[in-house]
Enzyme design. Structure first.
Site, mmCIF file in Angstrom:
data_model
loop_
_atom_site.group_PDB
_atom_site.id
_atom_site.type_symbol
_atom_site.label_atom_id
_atom_site.label_comp_id
_atom_site.label_asym_id
_atom_site.label_seq_id
_atom_site.Cartn_x
_atom_site.Cartn_y
_atom_site.Cartn_z
ATOM 1 C CE LYS A 153 -3.193 2.956 0.368
ATOM 2 N NZ LYS A 153 -3.900 3.352 -0.844
ATOM 3 C CB CYS A 197 -4.331 8.799 0.375
ATOM 4 S SG CYS A 197 -5.818 8.010 1.009
ATOM 5 C CE LYS A 232 -9.560 11.616 -6.367
ATOM 6 N NZ LYS A 232 -8.988 10.347 -6.710
HETATM 7 N N1 LIG Z 1 -10.023 8.172 1.402
HETATM 8 C C1 LIG Z 1 -9.512 7.302 0.530
HETATM 9 O O1 LIG Z 1 -9.778 7.352 -0.672
HETATM 10 C C2 LIG Z 1 -8.590 6.196 1.004
HETATM 11 C C3 LIG Z 1 -8.057 5.305 0.066
HETATM 12 C C4 LIG Z 1 -7.234 4.279 0.518
HETATM 13 C C5 LIG Z 1 -6.937 4.171 1.861
HETATM 14 N N2 LIG Z 1 -7.446 5.069 2.752
HETATM 15 C C6 LIG Z 1 -7.156 4.886 4.172
HETATM 16 O O2 LIG Z 1 -8.337 4.401 4.805
HETATM 17 C C7 LIG Z 1 -8.433 4.944 6.135
HETATM 18 C C8 LIG Z 1 -9.752 5.679 6.299
HETATM 19 O O3 LIG Z 1 -9.745 6.788 5.429
HETATM 20 P P1 LIG Z 1 -11.068 7.660 5.169
HETATM 21 O O4 LIG Z 1 -10.722 8.660 4.141
HETATM 22 O O5 LIG Z 1 -12.228 6.762 4.975
HETATM 23 O O6 LIG Z 1 -11.200 8.372 6.598
HETATM 24 P P2 LIG Z 1 -12.414 9.266 7.136
HETATM 25 O O7 LIG Z 1 -11.821 10.279 8.011
HETATM 26 O O8 LIG Z 1 -13.288 9.681 5.988
HETATM 27 O O9 LIG Z 1 -13.288 8.229 7.992
HETATM 28 C C9 LIG Z 1 -12.837 7.652 9.191
HETATM 29 C C10 LIG Z 1 -14.057 7.426 10.065
HETATM 30 O O10 LIG Z 1 -13.675 6.625 11.191
HETATM 31 C C11 LIG Z 1 -14.444 7.054 12.291
HETATM 32 N N3 LIG Z 1 -13.898 6.522 13.542
HETATM 33 C C12 LIG Z 1 -12.898 6.996 14.305
HETATM 34 N N4 LIG Z 1 -12.724 6.198 15.388
HETATM 35 C C13 LIG Z 1 -13.615 5.174 15.281
HETATM 36 C C14 LIG Z 1 -13.906 4.026 16.062
HETATM 37 N N5 LIG Z 1 -13.272 3.750 17.192
HETATM 38 N N6 LIG Z 1 -14.904 3.207 15.642
HETATM 39 C C15 LIG Z 1 -15.568 3.457 14.497
HETATM 40 N N7 LIG Z 1 -15.319 4.536 13.723
HETATM 41 C C16 LIG Z 1 -14.362 5.382 14.113
HETATM 42 C C17 LIG Z 1 -14.422 8.558 12.150
HETATM 43 O O11 LIG Z 1 -15.430 9.171 12.928
HETATM 44 C C18 LIG Z 1 -14.647 8.707 10.646
HETATM 45 O O12 LIG Z 1 -16.029 8.795 10.327
HETATM 46 C C19 LIG Z 1 -7.191 5.808 6.330
HETATM 47 O O13 LIG Z 1 -6.197 5.027 6.912
HETATM 48 C C20 LIG Z 1 -6.812 6.148 4.902
HETATM 49 O O14 LIG Z 1 -5.439 6.428 4.775
HETATM 50 C C21 LIG Z 1 -8.266 6.080 2.356
#
Ligand SMILES: NC(=O)c1ccc[n+]([C@@H]2O[C@H](COP(=O)([O-])OP(=O)(O)OC[C@H]3O[C@@H](n4cnc5c(N)ncnc54)[C@H](O)[C@@H]3O)[C@@H](O)[C@H]2O)c1
Length: 426
Positions: A200, A256, A316
């Site tokens: 990743k 990211c 984006k």
């Molecule tokens: N956004 C992307 O396109 C993308 C792509 C690949 C990987 N990632 C990775 O995936 C992960 C999540 O990214 P995201 O953009 O979805 O984040 P985000 O901030 O949109 O969502 C995270 C969610 O987790 C919740 N949360 C926090 N603590 C929690 C708990 N104890 N129990 C349940 N929920 C809880 C938050 O309230 C929030 O709603 C990150 O590590 C990111 O690097 C993101």
């Protein structure tokens, strides 16, 4: 049919949950934000991702939303972790939300697999494994199943992946996660947990490297009279190179790339390795955003007292995500130079992220009376703008096309002084 608990109702958690429900699994999505869960229960989607609202609605019978951990994990076969892992002050990934989830599993009785979708440093899985064992959760397996979807195209990416990476300590848990994806057509890469974690981080680093590479080529094009759009086309047709991620612009942003590059840099540094190339990639990206200011100054002189329109605020198109967006850096730099900022974005709530700027409902409205405009996000709406009318409405028709989206000849014919990124105007 399996039962899947998803921790995190953000960009990744909602897409993961919706896509597993579409495959026929029973999914419970748990978040800690009451307003998020309430909205989802009402059928409202708290983020913008094309197709997500429809997918969640179509599978509503198989989707439950909750704040309650016990409800989320009851009878669950898979415990997907999709919580945020933002950077800390040091640049390392902040894993506190991940640890909270692991601690919340205390007392879980049934065998299940904890599956990590959040992007985490190499070694996290091993630490989680110890923590689970210490908590008497030896019957809970651990699998790394990193996410490669791109915001704006996430559902398609999930349903038609280039690959599904599965790293497990125990092959049986890896097999179960592979089986969970039945119905999704894509090659499965099976490996150990550390390698899955590194795949990743390395994939993101490779993409960022291409972006900073083509941006540096663009900068040299500007100094030498070549046109980076033609150059990218010419090198992208080389089958050893390929065309993607060769679009010069004002740099990458988003939730990211910036944080994952910092996390990999710090991971390497903490392991005693100075990751020189990655450091350069990050630095080039920072400078690239700021070059826009130089371009504006070359035409306007001092920016004090000028007004500049930012077209697009999301990092984006097709997302409302503004985390680490170039627009934020530009707005900050413009304000520091004494310029007033006007802005337009079709989805982002501009006032919430740029309280000092005036936010407008259309590109033409944002452009009225300004001394210059910067195309920051290549929203399709910007291809539809009547640029001749726009030139008339601006007090000075200068456009910096930060994404090389528009045709320089057309813009010049419309009355603009047009500056792209690495373009010679041919
Ligand atoms: N956004 C992307 O396109 C993308 C792509 C690949 C990987 N990632 C990775 O995936 C992960 C999540 O990214 P995201 O953009 O979805 O984040 P985000 O901030 O949109 O969502 C995270 C969610 O987790 C919740 N949360 C926090 N603590 C929690 C708990 N104890 N129990 C349940 N929920 C809880 C938050 O309230 C929030 O709603 C990150 O590590 C990111 O690097 C993101």
């Amino acid at each position: 049919m399996s039962r899947v608990a998803v921790f995190g109702a953000g960009y990744v958690g909602l897409v993961t949950g919706a896509c597993f429900a579409e495959l026929g699994h029973e999914v419970t999505i748990r978040d800690v934000l009451p307003e998020r869960i309430d909205a989802l229960r009402r059928g409202e989607v708290p983020i913008f991702e094309p197709g997500l609202e429809e997918l969640l609605a179509r599978n509503a019978d198989r989707l439950t939303y909750t704040l309650d951990v016990a409800e989320a994990v009851r009878d669950a076969d898979f415990l997907y972790v999709a919580v945020g892992t933002p950077p800390t002050y040091s640049g390392d990934a902040d894993l506190s939300a991940v640890w909270t989830v692991v601690d919340e599993l205390r007392g879980l009785e049934q065998p299940a697999a904890l599956v990590m979708k959040s992007t985490v440093p190499v070694g996290t899985g091993a630490t989680v494994r110890h923590r689970l064992d210490d908590a008497g959760l030896g019957h809970v397996g651990y699998v790394s199943n990193p996410e490669f979807t791109a915001e704006g195209n996430a559902i398609r990416d999930f349903q038609h992946p280039d690959r599904i990476v599965i790293g497990a300590f125990d092959a049986a848990h890896g097999d179960a996660v592979a089986e969970l994806h039945r119905g999704i057509d894509g090659p499965i890469v099976r490996c150990d947990v550390a390698s899955a974690e590194m795949i990743k981080l390395a994939a993101n680093a490779a993409l960022m490297t291409r972006i900073s590479f083509i941006n540096e080529i663009a900068n040299v094009c500007e100094a030498t009279g070549a046109d980076v759009v033609r150059v990218a086309e010419g090198i992208g047709l080389d089958s050893r190179i390929g065309p993607s991620f060769l679009r010069a612009g004002i740099g990458y942003g988003g939730s990211c790339f910036p944080k994952d590059s910092l996390a990999l840099k710090q991971l390497a540094a903490s392991s005693g390795y100075h990751f020189q190339l990655l450091n350069a990639v990050i630095e080039v990206n920072e400078l690239q955003k700021r070059r826009v200011i130089g371009k504006l100054k070359r035409h306007l002189g001092s920016l004090r007292g000028t007004s500049v329109a930012l077209l697009g605020l999301a990092f984006k198109p097709n997302t409302d995500d503004t985390r680490e967006a170039p627009s934020l850096v530009l707005a900050g730099r413009l304000a520091a130079e004494g310029a007033t900022v006007r802005a337009w974005d079709p989805i982002v709530d501009g006032q919430a992220i740029l309280p000092q700027a005036t936010i407008h409902a259309s590109p033409l409205e944002a452009l009225a009376g300004v001394d210059a405009a910067v195309l920051v996000t290549e929203w399709p709406e910007l291809a539809e703008v009547d640029w001749t009318e726009a030139a008339r409405t601006m007090s000075n028709a200068l456009l910096v096309d930060g994404r090389n989206m528009l045709d320089p000849a057309e813009l010049r014919a419309a009355g603009f002084v047009y500056e792209g990124i690495g373009r010679n105007g041919q």
